[in-house]
Design a protein around this motif. Sequence first.
Motif, PDB file in Angstrom:
ATOM      1  N   LYS A  71     -55.182-123.238 -95.901  1.00 18.04           N
ATOM      2  CA  LYS A  71     -54.214-123.330 -95.249  1.00 18.04           C
ATOM      3  C   LYS A  71     -53.662-124.264 -94.235  1.00 18.04           C
ATOM      4  O   LYS A  71     -52.182-124.489 -94.110  1.00 18.04           O
ATOM      5  N   THR A  72     -54.226-125.075 -94.214  1.00 22.51           N
ATOM      6  CA  THR A  72     -53.739-126.692 -93.357  1.00 22.51           C
ATOM      7  C   THR A  72     -53.894-127.806 -94.139  1.00 22.51           C
ATOM      8  O   THR A  72     -54.406-127.245 -94.942  1.00 22.51           O
TER       9      THR A  72
ATOM     10  N   SER B 177     -57.478-129.269 -94.185  1.00 25.34           N
ATOM     11  CA  SER B 177     -58.625-128.651 -95.011  1.00 25.34           C
ATOM     12  C   SER B 177     -58.258-128.315 -96.682  1.00 25.34           C
ATOM     13  O   SER B 177     -58.777-128.713 -97.514  1.00 25.34           O
TER      14      SER B 177
END
Length: 96
Positions: free
Chosen positions: A74-75, A78
């Motif tokens: 999601k980020t 990451s």
Amino acid sequence: MAYSSRANHAYLRRRRIRAVIPEKMDQAANRKKKGRRGGRPFTHDTELYRNRNTVERCINKIKEWRGLATRYDKTPVSYLAGLHLRGAVIWLRSLT
């Protein structure tokens, strides 16, 4: 070249960009069949084509990891961590 229309060739020539991908065999045959109206064959850079192939194979190795191919992370942090991890795994496998 992926999009080998006359317009694309002209656009690349105007911008002084050399073709990297060689002409497809069927397109060369069609061009030759037209005779003088078919135009001249375009040249491609063989060395750049080899490098492009190497880069594409490396990207495909990275995409073998499902999390990177489908962008489940999601980020950006990451995702980048996964990219570094996959790069390390590829590098370690190349040592053996």
